[in-house]
Scaffold this motif. Sequence first.
Motif, mmCIF file in Angstrom:
data_model
loop_
_atom_site.group_PDB
_atom_site.id
_atom_site.type_symbol
_atom_site.label_atom_id
_atom_site.label_comp_id
_atom_site.label_asym_id
_atom_site.label_seq_id
_atom_site.Cartn_x
_atom_site.Cartn_y
_atom_site.Cartn_z
ATOM 1 N N TYR A 14 4.090 -11.664 -10.749
ATOM 2 C CA TYR A 14 2.926 -12.019 -11.127
ATOM 3 C C TYR A 14 2.952 -9.856 -10.672
ATOM 4 O O TYR A 14 3.512 -9.658 -8.955
ATOM 5 N N ARG A 15 2.563 -8.913 -11.313
ATOM 6 C CA ARG A 15 2.176 -7.586 -11.844
ATOM 7 C C ARG A 15 0.936 -7.621 -11.560
ATOM 8 O O ARG A 15 -0.105 -8.271 -12.042
ATOM 9 N N LEU A 16 0.582 -6.431 -10.961
ATOM 10 C CA LEU A 16 -0.934 -6.378 -10.191
ATOM 11 C C LEU A 16 -1.796 -5.433 -11.182
ATOM 12 O O LEU A 16 -3.193 -6.158 -11.345
ATOM 13 N N THR A 17 -1.539 -4.941 -12.992
ATOM 14 C CA THR A 17 -2.100 -4.952 -13.320
ATOM 15 C C THR A 17 -2.148 -5.942 -14.455
ATOM 16 O O THR A 17 -2.734 -6.275 -15.352
ATOM 17 N N GLU A 18 -1.514 -7.370 -14.278
ATOM 18 C CA GLU A 18 -2.419 -8.861 -14.931
ATOM 19 C C GLU A 18 -3.105 -9.430 -14.524
ATOM 20 O O GLU A 18 -3.864 -10.360 -14.758
ATOM 21 N N SER B 49 1.220 -1.602 -0.206
ATOM 22 C CA SER B 49 0.033 0.118 0.266
ATOM 23 C C SER B 49 0.511 1.313 -0.296
ATOM 24 O O SER B 49 1.288 1.583 0.693
ATOM 25 N N ALA B 50 0.252 2.491 -0.817
ATOM 26 C CA ALA B 50 1.519 3.503 -1.377
ATOM 27 C C ALA B 50 1.024 4.567 0.043
ATOM 28 O O ALA B 50 1.409 5.770 -0.268
ATOM 29 N N ARG B 51 -0.837 4.121 0.400
ATOM 30 C CA ARG B 51 -0.262 5.106 1.081
ATOM 31 C C ARG B 51 -0.491 5.078 2.744
ATOM 32 O O ARG B 51 0.887 5.441 2.926
ATOM 33 N N GLY B 52 -1.267 5.434 4.199
ATOM 34 C CA GLY B 52 -1.711 5.198 5.090
ATOM 35 C C GLY B 52 -0.015 4.802 5.533
ATOM 36 O O GLY B 52 0.473 4.944 6.591
ATOM 37 N N PHE C 165 -4.296 -4.932 -0.119
ATOM 38 C CA PHE C 165 -3.982 -4.168 1.548
ATOM 39 C C PHE C 165 -3.745 -2.617 1.086
ATOM 40 O O PHE C 165 -2.746 -2.207 0.513
ATOM 41 N N GLY C 166 -4.383 -1.930 1.527
ATOM 42 C CA GLY C 166 -4.374 0.098 1.517
ATOM 43 C C GLY C 166 -4.885 0.127 0.121
ATOM 44 O O GLY C 166 -4.196 0.970 -0.276
ATOM 45 N N GLU C 167 -5.219 -0.608 -1.104
ATOM 46 C CA GLU C 167 -5.970 -0.091 -2.229
ATOM 47 C C GLU C 167 -6.764 -0.253 -2.152
ATOM 48 O O GLU C 167 -7.933 -1.664 -2.064
ATOM 49 N N ASP C 168 -7.790 0.310 -3.758
ATOM 50 C CA ASP C 168 -9.244 0.187 -4.553
ATOM 51 C C ASP C 168 -8.932 0.180 -5.860
ATOM 52 O O ASP C 168 -9.273 0.947 -6.809
ATOM 53 N N PRO C 169 -8.978 -1.199 -6.332
ATOM 54 C CA PRO C 169 -8.559 -1.170 -7.652
ATOM 55 C C PRO C 169 -9.735 -1.159 -8.855
ATOM 56 O O PRO C 169 -9.314 -1.071 -9.871
ATOM 57 N N HIS D 246 2.067 -3.264 -6.191
ATOM 58 C CA HIS D 246 1.586 -1.945 -6.028
ATOM 59 C C HIS D 246 1.451 -1.538 -6.784
ATOM 60 O O HIS D 246 1.402 -1.198 -7.688
ATOM 61 N N CYS D 247 0.359 -0.170 -5.858
ATOM 62 C CA CYS D 247 -0.135 0.631 -7.154
ATOM 63 C C CYS D 247 0.869 2.067 -7.586
ATOM 64 O O CYS D 247 0.577 2.438 -8.734
ATOM 65 N N ALA D 248 1.964 1.227 -7.388
ATOM 66 C CA ALA D 248 3.276 1.794 -8.456
ATOM 67 C C ALA D 248 3.247 1.296 -9.791
ATOM 68 O O ALA D 248 3.979 2.509 -10.922
ATOM 69 N N ARG D 249 2.859 0.403 -9.963
ATOM 70 C CA ARG D 249 2.767 -0.404 -11.094
ATOM 71 C C ARG D 249 1.564 0.516 -11.869
ATOM 72 O O ARG D 249 1.478 0.249 -13.290
ATOM 73 N N VAL D 250 0.640 1.571 -11.437
ATOM 74 C CA VAL D 250 -0.231 1.987 -12.540
ATOM 75 C C VAL D 250 0.095 3.691 -12.154
ATOM 76 O O VAL D 250 -1.102 4.361 -13.158
#
Length: 714
Positions: A379-383, A107-110, A400-404, A134-138
């Motif tokens: 695996y990468r998140l976007t796959e 999680s890149a957030r809190g 964990f701490g994301e809302d894809p 994590h969301c660095a992928r996007v």
Amino acid sequence: MENKILTVCPYCGSGCQLYLLVENGQVVGAEPADGRTNEGNLCLKGHYGWDFLNDPQLLTSRLRKPMIRKEGVLQEVSWEEAIGFTAEKLTAIKEKYGPDAIMGTGSARGPGNEANYVMQKFMRAAIGTNNIDHCARVCHGPSVAGLTYSLGDGAMSNSIPEIEDTDLLLIFGYNAAVTHPIVARRIVKAKQKGATLIVADPRKTESARIADTWLPLKGGTNMALVNAFGHVLVTEELYDKDYVSNFVQGFDEYKANVEKYTPEYAESITGVRAADIRKVMRQYAKSDKAMILYGMGVCQFAQAVDVVKGLASLALLTGHFGRESVGIGPVRGQNNVQGSCDMGALPNVFPGYQSVEDAKIRKKFEKAWGTTLPDKTGYRLTEVPHLILKENKIKAYYIFGEDPVQSDPNAAELREALDQLELVIVQDIFMNKTALHADVILPATSWGEHDGVYSSADRGFQRIRKAIDPPGKVKPDWQIISEVSTAMGYPMAYKNSEEIWDEMRKLCPSFAGASYSKMEALGGVQWPCPSEDHPGTPYLYEGNRFTTPSGKGQLFACEWRAPLEQPDADYPLTLSTVREVGHYSVRTMTGNCRALSQLSDEPGNIQISLEDAAEHGIADGQLVQVYSRRGQIMARAQVSGRIKKGATYMTYHFWIGACNELTVDYLDPVSKTPEFKYCAIRLEAISDQAQAEASIRKQYAELRKQMLVGAVPE
């Protein structure tokens, strides 16, 4: 009695320090602190973004107790039952399908760096897979891949405070006024001090408005423009020959690759005048101190890694490294996306950017963690949607701490993928769209309720501190993950976040000297910080020693490729996702702040040119229907003279006007980052505006009702 607790803002990568004001166990305000990057200043979100801690339930409800879905309904359960259920299900899936059938996120957030360290350790040591991302992928995934190739480190080469002392700023695809207002302040100060400001952006952003030269390129033509920049530097012999000879490699191949990209040829692709291309590169090459800043306008294309390498090549050609106020700056979006990468929440590296495929490094981590570890990239998140729906390879997803569902492209496909899984675990602070698909929900403490460390965009480790007690029965993220791990037979137990941090430092040479006590004494520490007596590193590559395998900077250029989905007769316009200044990420935090939620609300806006609005009979402020090949939504028209004909822009913060119902999931072939900045859409005016407004209100009310599950405060 009011207390002031020093911490770091949770809203972007600027790393601004602030004081939370606490009365009777509640946060009642925020004041700026004299941090290294913000120097006593805060933006709107810094001043007013603390209110979600008081759970006003404006948008969603704070998660207070664990929940398990029983007979189709999420029901509150004890922590013992939730941990046992999660561990039992994960163990069964691991035994039946193998560890690679389980995917997890950081999680890149809190949560902070310590929680990300524990999560990636759990996935690797307890589950037995490198399927952690994590969301660095996007967002800045291309920066990590591209800058590591070109320079050796996937991070800003220089510090945020140095921006204002440069002689020239080249800002490429980066709208600082909206995404990083404190960085924008540095840009304005640089301009006031006499710096030349060059902005390459399709929209007339605030930076473009004050620029000496605005290069309004067509969307999706970045590589052609960057190649033309290189062409001018080489053919006009503006590059630093001594620097290239001593510190750079790949010049001959680079020269051949940019040869055909004359400014005139690039003009035919980008729409930028050839004379302006020549002018700005002459200015860039002749400046003593020049810095490149870039953002999502570079990274969220299917040719993003190539463009990152191309931008780094401009600085290598002209010797703009290894000094103050030069270099290249990928300005990270979410507050701790740099930290999540630092901590190894990536499928190819352990903490400290150490390869999982390097046997010597893997052996070091195996010895420290007391188990064998997987040796291939995960695996990468976007796959994930493709791996679930097309290849049937993933069976469980620990989010964990994301809302894809809100943040990732092609939302309908992602929902379908989640519903096909045997187990979806959501660990978060608020209900969100992804949690609606969860089998188990694990409620975690928020920023302000736990201690830890964040990494700012310029590699700065800074302490975050607990200001108030958390509500209900929530636990820190690292404690929840440790309890699941222990229940699965891989015991993890830490007394506090510092103990986790110290374990991480022993394994990561670049972070070894960045102790809590040093951060307390100095206010923060920028990595690399290899030893206890090292002060940290404000700028990289001193002496022009790069951290690539050869020790030299690596030049790169290649053919421009057009975006993968082009407008046609059915979908004649293009759509790019963007940000707005008052909201953050998926809006569960800022949407639950009373002041910030007043700035804008559902269904969000779609920015349209004057010409396209007139052609479609659309007035400013009207609701419009937006279609793509993947879905349809309603949004409010924002007609603007700053937008080019044929292009539109939407923020991704809103539920009803969710632009990711429209976006395409084409990926960069290297970083696997989606092409958020370009897909084809169609607009339609709505004749009955009253009915459309009523429909928006109804949809919003229904969604909010679903999000308020478990909302009754204790």
